[in-house]
Design an enzyme around this catalytic site. Structure first.
Site, PDB file in Angstrom:
ATOM      1  N   TYR A  23       0.833  -1.204   0.000  1.00 40.76           N
ATOM      2  CA  TYR A  23       0.000   0.000   0.000  1.00 40.76           C
ATOM      3  C   TYR A  23       0.873   1.262   0.000  1.00 40.76           C
ATOM      4  CZ  TYR A  23      -3.798  -3.256   0.456  1.00 40.76           C
ATOM      5  OH  TYR A  23      -4.674  -4.270   0.204  1.00 40.76           O
ATOM      6  N   ARG A  70       2.569  -0.908  10.865  1.00 45.47           N
ATOM      7  CA  ARG A  70       2.807  -2.247  10.339  1.00 45.47           C
ATOM      8  C   ARG A  70       3.729  -2.180   9.121  1.00 45.47           C
ATOM      9  NH1 ARG A  70      -0.930  -7.410   8.687  1.00 45.47           N
ATOM     10  NH2 ARG A  70       0.062  -8.613  10.312  1.00 45.47           N
ATOM     11  N   GLY A 160      -5.130 -12.742  12.063  1.00 51.20           N
ATOM     12  CA  GLY A 160      -6.039 -12.333  11.007  1.00 51.20           C
ATOM     13  C   GLY A 160      -7.251 -13.235  10.899  1.00 51.20           C
ATOM     14  N   ARG A 161      -7.088 -14.356  10.182  1.00 47.76           N
ATOM     15  CA  ARG A 161      -8.239 -15.163   9.801  1.00 47.76           C
ATOM     16  C   ARG A 161      -9.019 -15.741  10.980  1.00 47.76           C
ATOM     17  NH1 ARG A 161      -4.402 -17.737   5.308  1.00 47.76           N
ATOM     18  NH2 ARG A 161      -2.923 -17.069   6.940  1.00 47.76           N
TER      19      ARG A 161
HETATM   20  C1  LIG Z   1      -9.775 -10.514   4.927  1.00 52.45           C
HETATM   21  C2  LIG Z   1      -8.398 -10.058   5.352  1.00 52.45           C
HETATM   22  C3  LIG Z   1      -8.120  -8.705   5.408  1.00 52.45           C
HETATM   23  C4  LIG Z   1      -6.851  -8.247   5.779  1.00 52.45           C
HETATM   24  N1  LIG Z   1      -6.598  -6.906   5.840  1.00 52.45           N
HETATM   25  C5  LIG Z   1      -5.384  -6.466   6.218  1.00 52.45           C
HETATM   26  C6  LIG Z   1      -5.112  -5.079   6.311  1.00 52.45           C
HETATM   27  O1  LIG Z   1      -5.974  -4.228   6.064  1.00 52.45           O
HETATM   28  N2  LIG Z   1      -3.868  -4.702   6.694  1.00 52.45           N
HETATM   29  C7  LIG Z   1      -2.893  -5.612   6.987  1.00 52.45           C
HETATM   30  O2  LIG Z   1      -1.777  -5.209   7.320  1.00 52.45           O
HETATM   31  N3  LIG Z   1      -3.117  -6.947   6.915  1.00 52.45           N
HETATM   32  C8  LIG Z   1      -4.336  -7.371   6.540  1.00 52.45           C
HETATM   33  N4  LIG Z   1      -4.576  -8.729   6.456  1.00 52.45           N
HETATM   34  C9  LIG Z   1      -3.482  -9.666   6.782  1.00 52.45           C
HETATM   35  C10 LIG Z   1      -3.560 -10.096   8.233  1.00 52.45           C
HETATM   36  O3  LIG Z   1      -3.304  -9.007   9.103  1.00 52.45           O
HETATM   37  C11 LIG Z   1      -2.533 -11.190   8.539  1.00 52.45           C
HETATM   38  O4  LIG Z   1      -1.231 -10.715   8.345  1.00 52.45           O
HETATM   39  C12 LIG Z   1      -2.745 -12.429   7.665  1.00 52.45           C
HETATM   40  O5  LIG Z   1      -4.125 -12.761   7.600  1.00 52.45           O
HETATM   41  C13 LIG Z   1      -1.957 -13.615   8.209  1.00 52.45           C
HETATM   42  O6  LIG Z   1      -2.300 -13.855   9.543  1.00 52.45           O
HETATM   43  P1  LIG Z   1      -3.303 -15.065   9.940  1.00 52.45           P
HETATM   44  O7  LIG Z   1      -2.558 -16.334   9.594  1.00 52.45           O
HETATM   45  O8  LIG Z   1      -3.529 -14.891  11.426  1.00 52.45           O
HETATM   46  O9  LIG Z   1      -4.551 -14.913   9.136  1.00 52.45           O
HETATM   47  C14 LIG Z   1      -5.838  -9.194   6.104  1.00 52.45           C
HETATM   48  C15 LIG Z   1      -6.141 -10.561   6.056  1.00 52.45           C
HETATM   49  C16 LIG Z   1      -7.403 -11.009   5.677  1.00 52.45           C
HETATM   50  C17 LIG Z   1      -7.672 -12.493   5.656  1.00 52.45           C
END
Ligand SMILES: Cc1cc2nc3c(=O)[nH]c(=O)nc-3n(C[C@H](O)[C@H](O)[C@H](O)COP(=O)(O)O)c2cc1C
Length: 203
Positions: A23, A70, A160-161
């Site tokens: 971004y 971040r 995240g998820r």
């Molecule tokens: C639907 C969705 C939206 C996300 N939006 C952002 C975001 O706006 N900014 C960001 O830095 N990471 C975003 N992420 C990434 C998460 O912060 C995270 O790094 C990623 O999902 C891996 O972590 P997890 O294994 O706990 O899901 C997003 C992930 C998902 C699935």
């Protein structure tokens, strides 16, 4: 700055500056995308300049303790490979050197292996609490989050998820309870579906 002020006025604890994942702020950091020849392009320090200036301005607006940031050094998503490891170290080093005096709330690092030397160097140089995350390859679980804290000495793990799918994730992890499965088909949706309709344990 106005958005940060409105978020805090609306009752949020703070805001996170998104300088990751391809971004706008990340585009200034990376030589892949930043081809400027003015004071905001060229050297690692110059490419980091805008991010530091934004962080300083937002911190002045809502207080540094309400601002996190971040980054995703060389994570390689959305068209920013950052393939030169020396440049990555110099760029993110310059960034955290600029951020260190600001006293922000935390440094959130998304990296396939946040146990690596770069992450630890950034943590030391920034003086900021570290929030770690391994990126998209394997979803964070209760066990992997705990292991990541141990492996990185992180202050917290970004989730995240699992959090998207479980509005009461903290209670579930505390209790070792079953979890809802995230439904990727509703990720990044434009309706309430996938945002507000996952059930709570007690629902
Ligand atoms: C639907 C969705 C939206 C996300 N939006 C952002 C975001 O706006 N900014 C960001 O830095 N990471 C975003 N992420 C990434 C998460 O912060 C995270 O790094 C990623 O999902 C891996 O972590 P997890 O294994 O706990 O899901 C997003 C992930 C998902 C699935």
């Amino acid at each position: 700055m106005a958005a940060a002020r409105r978020a805090v006025d609306a009752g949020l604890d703070g805001v996170e500056l998104h300088s990751a994942n391809g971004y706008l702020l990340h585009e200034f950091l990376a030589p892949d995308t930043n081809h400027r020849t003015d004071a905001y392009g060229g050297s690692p320090q110059a490419r980091a300049r805008l991010v530091v200036e934004v962080a300083r301005a937002v911190a002045a607006e809502v207080g540094p303790g309400r601002v996190g940031i971040r980054i995703s050094p060389a994570h390689g998503v959305q068209g920013i490979p950052e393939a030169d490891a020396d440049d990555v170290a110099a760029t993110y080093g310059a960034l955290v050197d600029g951020l260190a005096p600001l006293g922000l709330a935390y440094l959130s690092v998304l990296r396939a292996d946040p146990t690596d030397e770069l992450t630890q160097d950034l943590r030391r140089r920034s003086g900021m609490p570290l929030v770690a995350n391994r990126g998209f390859s394997t979803p964070t679980t209760r066990e992997s989050a705990s292991a990541l804290v141990d492996a990185t000495d992180a202050d917290a793990v970004a989730v995240g998820r699992a959090l998207i799918a479980n509005p009461d994730l903290v209670e579930r992890w505390r209790a070792g309870a079953d979890e809802n499965e995230p439904d990727p088909s509703t990720f990044y949706g434009t309706t309430a579906e996938g945002y507000t309709d996952y059930p709570r344990l007690t629902a």
